[in-house]
Design an enzyme around this catalytic site. Structure first.
Site, PDB file in Angstrom:
ATOM      1  N   TYR A 181       0.834  -1.201   0.000  1.00 21.12           N
ATOM      2  CA  TYR A 181       0.000   0.000   0.000  1.00 21.12           C
ATOM      3  C   TYR A 181       0.868   1.250   0.000  1.00 21.12           C
ATOM      4  O   TYR A 181       1.677   1.465   0.908  1.00 21.12           O
ATOM      5  CB  TYR A 181      -0.960   0.028   1.196  1.00 21.12           C
ATOM      6  CG  TYR A 181      -2.023  -1.048   1.182  1.00 21.12           C
ATOM      7  CD1 TYR A 181      -2.284  -1.808   0.038  1.00 21.12           C
ATOM      8  CD2 TYR A 181      -2.776  -1.311   2.310  1.00 21.12           C
ATOM      9  CE1 TYR A 181      -3.252  -2.799   0.031  1.00 21.12           C
ATOM     10  CE2 TYR A 181      -3.760  -2.307   2.310  1.00 21.12           C
ATOM     11  CZ  TYR A 181      -3.977  -3.040   1.157  1.00 21.12           C
ATOM     12  OH  TYR A 181      -4.934  -4.028   1.158  1.00 21.12           O
TER      13      TYR A 181
HETATM   14  N1  LIG Z   1      -6.637  -8.191   0.398  1.00 24.84           N
HETATM   15  C1  LIG Z   1      -6.802  -7.463  -0.665  1.00 24.84           C
HETATM   16  O1  LIG Z   1      -6.437  -7.857  -1.792  1.00 24.84           O
HETATM   17  C2  LIG Z   1      -7.425  -6.104  -0.541  1.00 24.84           C
HETATM   18  C3  LIG Z   1      -7.778  -5.379  -1.700  1.00 24.84           C
HETATM   19  C4  LIG Z   1      -8.363  -4.110  -1.531  1.00 24.84           C
HETATM   20  C5  LIG Z   1      -8.572  -3.609  -0.259  1.00 24.84           C
HETATM   21  N2  LIG Z   1      -8.184  -4.337   0.854  1.00 24.84           N
HETATM   22  C6  LIG Z   1      -8.369  -3.796   2.239  1.00 24.84           C
HETATM   23  O2  LIG Z   1      -9.724  -3.419   2.436  1.00 24.84           O
HETATM   24  C7  LIG Z   1      -9.792  -2.012   2.737  1.00 24.84           C
HETATM   25  C8  LIG Z   1     -11.052  -1.424   2.169  1.00 24.84           C
HETATM   26  O3  LIG Z   1     -11.101  -1.689   0.769  1.00 24.84           O
HETATM   27  P1  LIG Z   1     -11.817  -0.685  -0.211  1.00 24.84           P
HETATM   28  O4  LIG Z   1     -11.138   0.635  -0.116  1.00 24.84           O
HETATM   29  O5  LIG Z   1     -11.901  -1.340  -1.543  1.00 24.84           O
HETATM   30  O6  LIG Z   1     -13.272  -0.588   0.489  1.00 24.84           O
HETATM   31  P2  LIG Z   1     -14.651   0.021   0.024  1.00 24.84           P
HETATM   32  O7  LIG Z   1     -15.405   0.299   1.278  1.00 24.84           O
HETATM   33  O8  LIG Z   1     -15.315  -0.864  -0.973  1.00 24.84           O
HETATM   34  O9  LIG Z   1     -14.293   1.385  -0.733  1.00 24.84           O
HETATM   35  C9  LIG Z   1     -13.773   2.469  -0.020  1.00 24.84           C
HETATM   36  C10 LIG Z   1     -14.018   3.745  -0.798  1.00 24.84           C
HETATM   37  O10 LIG Z   1     -15.433   3.988  -0.916  1.00 24.84           O
HETATM   38  C11 LIG Z   1     -15.717   5.364  -0.703  1.00 24.84           C
HETATM   39  N3  LIG Z   1     -16.487   5.431   0.560  1.00 24.84           N
HETATM   40  C12 LIG Z   1     -16.244   4.780   1.732  1.00 24.84           C
HETATM   41  N4  LIG Z   1     -17.195   5.041   2.649  1.00 24.84           N
HETATM   42  C13 LIG Z   1     -18.070   5.884   2.064  1.00 24.84           C
HETATM   43  C14 LIG Z   1     -19.258   6.506   2.507  1.00 24.84           C
HETATM   44  N5  LIG Z   1     -19.734   6.318   3.728  1.00 24.84           N
HETATM   45  N6  LIG Z   1     -19.909   7.325   1.634  1.00 24.84           N
HETATM   46  C15 LIG Z   1     -19.438   7.524   0.385  1.00 24.84           C
HETATM   47  N7  LIG Z   1     -18.313   6.955  -0.094  1.00 24.84           N
HETATM   48  C16 LIG Z   1     -17.627   6.141   0.728  1.00 24.84           C
HETATM   49  C17 LIG Z   1     -14.349   6.064  -0.627  1.00 24.84           C
HETATM   50  O11 LIG Z   1     -13.887   6.336  -1.943  1.00 24.84           O
HETATM   51  P3  LIG Z   1     -14.222   7.708  -2.741  1.00 24.84           P
HETATM   52  O12 LIG Z   1     -14.461   8.776  -1.709  1.00 24.84           O
HETATM   53  O13 LIG Z   1     -13.042   7.919  -3.592  1.00 24.84           O
HETATM   54  O14 LIG Z   1     -15.469   7.419  -3.522  1.00 24.84           O
HETATM   55  C18 LIG Z   1     -13.458   4.958  -0.068  1.00 24.84           C
HETATM   56  O15 LIG Z   1     -12.096   5.151  -0.337  1.00 24.84           O
HETATM   57  C19 LIG Z   1      -8.476  -1.440   2.209  1.00 24.84           C
HETATM   58  O16 LIG Z   1      -8.097  -0.228   2.855  1.00 24.84           O
HETATM   59  C20 LIG Z   1      -7.520  -2.559   2.515  1.00 24.84           C
HETATM   60  O17 LIG Z   1      -7.135  -2.542   3.889  1.00 24.84           O
HETATM   61  C21 LIG Z   1      -7.641  -5.562   0.712  1.00 24.84           C
END
Ligand SMILES: NC(=O)c1ccc[n+]([C@@H]2O[C@H](COP(=O)([O-])OP(=O)(O)OC[C@H]3O[C@@H](n4cnc5c(N)ncnc54)[C@H](OP(=O)(O)O)[C@@H]3O)[C@@H](O)[C@H]2O)c1
Length: 374
Positions: free
Chosen positions: A70
């Site tokens: 990351y």
């Molecule tokens: N193991 C793996 O391969 C893998 C892969 C990916 C992630 N992860 C882990 O999982 C975590 C979360 O993943 P993700 O970022 O994909 O999760 P997600 O919850 O699907 O997407 C997060 C994004 O959604 C938007 N968001 C979040 N809460 C919101 C709300 N209440 N209202 C409006 N928009 C909102 C924001 O982006 P915008 O504001 O830009 O729209 C935020 O950056 C990562 O930080 C990491 O630790 C693991």
């Protein structure tokens, strides 16, 4: 939510470890400069990242997830700078190994003994701690014998650099092989599976989650909101120009993959919009946001220990945190969400479920993954 003294997150056991973690884990992929070509939007500088960590702790959170990759190590460094001002043993800290793209070197990747040992040393240095609570293989490695990887993780547990091992992004048969080989070699079992899981991505209900259920492995869903698509902020027909979903990767290989879904794919899916509309309807009736209902659905799946949330500001954190505690979706609401988001069931799963649940005339994946609605 303004007064955090009235609010505390709920806690669950992390699989069969006896460790207690907040049911929302703070994902930190948004911390630091994006490692993707062209820069993923919504990244947080160190100051904002520390504010997010402080607020998460204030809300009762104790579980933090990062990875060596990351922001090319910066996410770990930002956490390390924060952690050194904290009482380290209050937190369950998770990181991962597999990808590494700094100073590209053919032997600095994957799950070889050589790479894992070098990576954990570097992660510990960036995190400014002498152990991590959970060390996860970030993806299955086709090139390295899994025996070598499992023995290495076990050695890291024995010498105290990691407390527990887990995995991410594996298939059902791969996870079963990990379980069986750890057992056969008398090694410490893997305690968790970090997998993409949301109302928009339910494929693991067919296979891997059944392995988890049978073996007490904690499921840690990532992309609970499908990159923000399930937050309710997007409208069909209105192509977003900002945010993760509006982002078009410069690198073609990164475009519209499962980690960074493209707007075109999302917009064309009736199932996703029907799911969003159902989330809105339930949210309105309960006085909850779309994101809160989407995360709550995951929290009520019996295999889930903690949902990894990703945020880029305090407002999103405050919004998502409400999913954790103090209210529940009813059995009927869970069922409506199960039904509207149901993926097509491939052969032979469909046949097996149909034959085995003929008494209830119900052949749903939830035959295996139960809703915990007590
Ligand atoms: N193991 C793996 O391969 C893998 C892969 C990916 C992630 N992860 C882990 O999982 C975590 C979360 O993943 P993700 O970022 O994909 O999760 P997600 O919850 O699907 O997407 C997060 C994004 O959604 C938007 N968001 C979040 N809460 C919101 C709300 N209440 N209202 C409006 N928009 C909102 C924001 O982006 P915008 O504001 O830009 O729209 C935020 O950056 C990562 O930080 C990491 O630790 C693991």
């Amino acid at each position: 939510m303004t007064d955090s003294s009235e609010f505390k997150m709920d806690y669950n056991y992390l699989g069969r470890t006896g460790l207690q973690v907040s049911n929302l884990c703070l994902g930190t992929m948004t911390f630091g400069q994006s490692s993707f070509q062209g820069g993923l939007p919504g990244q947080c500088d160190e100051e904002l990242s520390h504010q997010i960590l402080n607020r998460y702790v204030e809300l009762g959170g104790n579980f933090i997830d990062t990875a060596d990759i990351y922001s090319l190590g910066n996410s770990e460094s930002i956490i390390g700078n924060w952690l050194k001002q904290q009482q380290r043993d209050k937190y369950i800290l998770a990181t991962k190994v597999f990808f590494w793209r700094v100073n590209p070197d053919i032997n600095r990747q994957g799950l070889t003994r050589r790479h894992i040992v070098q990576s954990i040393e570097e992660s510990l240095e960036r995190l400014q701690t002498d152990y991590v609570d959970l060390y996860q293989m970030h993806c299955w490695d086709n090139a390295t014998p899994i025996r070598e990887t499992l023995l290495t993780f076990n050695d890291l547990i024995r010498c105290g650099k990691i407390r527990h091992a887990g995995c991410s992004n594996v298939t059902g048969w791969q996870l079963q092989q990990i379980v069986d080989l750890n057992r056969e070699l008398n090694l410490n079992p893997f305690i968790s599976l970090q997998q993409q899981y949301s109302l928009a991505t339910r494929y693991d209900e067919f296979e891997s989650f059944n392995v988890c259920k049978l073996n007490g492995i904690a499921v840690l869903p990532w992309s609970a909101l499908k990159g923000g698509a399930l937050s309710g902020k997007y409208k069909r027909g209105e192509r977003p120009v900002a945010g993760r979903i509006g982002w078009v990767a410069q690198d073609e290989a990164q475009r519209g993959n499962q980690t960074f879904p493209s707007w075109d794919k999302l917009e064309g899916s009736d199932k996703i919009w029907n799911t969003i509309w159902k989330l809105e309807e339930i949210g309105k009736a309960k006085g909850k946001s779309v994101a809160q209902v989407a995360i709550r659905w995951l929290l009520q799946r019996d295999i889930v220990s903690s949902v990894i949330i990703g945020v880029r500001n305090l407002k999103q954190l405050n919004d998502n945190a409400v999913a954790s505690s103090g209210w529940k979706l009813t059995k009927e609401e869970m069922q409506e969400l199960n039904d509207v988001s149901m993926p097509e069931i491939p052969y032979p799963y469909e046949q097996i479920w149909r034959q085995n649940d003929y008494k209830n005339n119900k052949y749903l994946p939830s035959y295996f993954v139960d809703d915990m609605t007590d």
